[in-house]
Scaffold this active site. Structure first.
Site, short mmCIF file in Angstrom:
data_model
loop_
_atom_site.label_atom_id
_atom_site.label_comp_id
_atom_site.label_asym_id
_atom_site.label_seq_id
_atom_site.Cartn_x
_atom_site.Cartn_y
_atom_site.Cartn_z
N GLY A 171 0.81 -1.21 0.00
CA GLY A 171 0.00 0.00 0.00
C GLY A 171 0.84 1.26 0.00
O GLY A 171 0.51 2.25 -0.67
N ASP A 172 1.94 1.25 0.76
CA ASP A 172 2.83 2.41 0.78
C ASP A 172 3.46 2.65 -0.59
O ASP A 172 3.54 3.78 -1.06
CB ASP A 172 3.94 2.19 1.81
CG ASP A 172 3.47 2.41 3.23
OD1 ASP A 172 2.84 3.45 3.49
OD2 ASP A 172 3.73 1.55 4.08
N SER A 173 3.92 1.57 -1.21
CA SER A 173 4.55 1.72 -2.52
C SER A 173 3.56 2.23 -3.55
O SER A 173 3.89 3.09 -4.39
CB SER A 173 5.14 0.37 -2.97
OG SER A 173 6.12 -0.07 -2.06
N GLY B 144 3.00 5.91 -2.94
CA GLY B 144 4.15 6.68 -3.39
C GLY B 144 4.19 6.83 -4.90
O GLY B 144 4.50 7.90 -5.43
#
Length: 400
Positions: A169-171, A174
């Site tokens: 989810g973070d990637s 980003g």
């Protein structure tokens, strides 16, 4: 020689951990001058993250903070805010990953920033976005993946949902933030005006759910976890080989399935009414997987890959990282590159730059700086004209 397509683009990165800083890393990889700002008393926790440690360092930081100049600045102090606005005046982009409302409480909302620099692009990366009933809540990738439906379809039927051993989810957030930044810069080239890029972890996870939403909307279908395969997409699964390792075989198109039947020395399967079409294979997925699984289990993995590749079937091994770092394809494309980590005094292998541009390729120019404020003298001297005495005084005040 150009350091990348974004050479000359000045980016200020504030906030910590993964999603926002990942956007900064992607911009830095393509040549942007990314200045990462950390609080003097609270460095980015990512400096110590990672499962392997050496000399008190985790190697997540080595790669994630590459190509960034690191300074310290307390944005909670009036002098720190004044210095930040001076930096903003000469910046193209600010990437922040605080909880919504934080910048406004500090008197650094977009209304203030855009007064200083009307062309500024402010990328705001948060758990739920800047609007909506949950905007003020903290958010992590794990919860975002769950709320957007990604977690529900992981794992095996009848078992608890599982996560990938990565913060996907973070990637995703980003990458979407980076896409939004570049889109806003294109718009600025036409209008001269900056704008806010609002990237939420939850939105980013929802955006990659394929046909889950329309399938439910029109057919009431709630996609379920399906283990190692995608239901109704057959054959496309992981199959165990003779040595206990696995390969992925994906031959769900009719033409590819016919080629796979030839590679298995079972050409008659391609004309069997149970398997001849995509729709038919979906109805007989279990028995088809059993047939292919029995064939793969009798062969070493290299033979399975060789036979399928020779027949034009999509195939590949399920690699561990030990195999990834020697993969000839990744090596040929410079996707495994050394980062010289000054914190441990040695090269640390990490992923290369993607996507690859033909005329202005990006590069890994240095690893994440080993200590907060590494570039204080360089950045503040270059951009704000501060002297060593100025910086000593500011450090004594806790501003830098």
């Amino acid at each position: 020689m150009s350091t990348g397509a974004l050479e000359g683009l000045r980016v200020l990165e504030i906030g910590t951990l993964i999603a926002g800083p990942f956007a900064g890393r992607l911009l830095g990889d393509q040549g942007a001058d990314v200045v990462k700002i950390e609080a003097p008393d609270r460095p980015d926790p990512l400096r110590t993250w990672g499962q392997a440690h050496e000399a008190g360092r985790g190697f997540f930081w080595t790669v994630h903070a590459r190509n960034k100049r690191c300074v310290t600045l307390d944005l909670r102090q009036p002098r720190g805010q004044e210095m930040f606005l001076q930096l903003v005046a000469g910046a193209d982009v600010v990437v922040e990953s605080f909880r919504p409302g934080t910048l406004e409480r500090w008197g650094l909302g977009y209304d203030v920033l855009s007064d200083v620099n009307p062309g500024l692009v402010l990328a705001r990366v948060s758990g739920y976005g800047q609007t909506g009933p949950l905007a003020a809540q903290p958010g992590y990738a794990s919860v975002a993946e769950a709320r957007a439906g990604l977690r529900f379809v992981t794992g095996f039927p009848g078992q608890a949902p599982v996560r990938m051993a990565l913060s996907i989810g973070d990637s995703l957030a980003g990458m979407f933030a980076c896409q939004g930044i570049l889109t806003a810069l294109v718009a600025r080239a036409r209008t001269g005006q900056g704008q806010v890029v609002d990237a939420a972890l939850t939105d980013s996870c929802l955006a990659v759910t394929e046909s889950m939403v329309p399938d439910y909307s029109r057919a009431g279908l709630v996609r379920q976890p399906s283990g190692t395969r995608l239901d109704a997409i057959a054959p496309s699964n992981s199959y165990e080989t003779a040595d206990g390792t696995f390969v992925i075989i994906a031959a769900n198109q009719d033409t590819l399935f016919r080629r796979l039947c030839g590679a298995m020395d079972r050409p008659e399967l391609a004309d069997d009414e149970r398997y001849a079409t995509h729709t038919a294979r979906a109805k007989h997925q279990d028995e088809l997987d059993a047939l292919i699984g029995a064939w793969a289990k009798a062969l070493p993995p290299e033979d399975v890959v060789a036979r399928c590749s020779a027949a034009g079937v999509v195939v590949g091994p399920v690699a561990t990282v030990a195999e990834v770092v020697t993969d000839e394809q990744f090596l040929a494309r410079d996707m495994l590159v050394p980062h010289h980590d000054l914190g441990v005094g040695a090269d640390v292998l990490g992923p290369g730059v993607t996507p690859q541009l033909s005329a202005t390729p990006g590069s890994v120019r240095w690893a994440g700086p080993p200590r907060p404020g590494t570039h204080n003298a360089e950045v503040y001297g270059e951009l704000l004209g501060l002297t060593a005495d100025d910086l000593t005084e500011l450090a004594e005040q806790g501003v830098v």
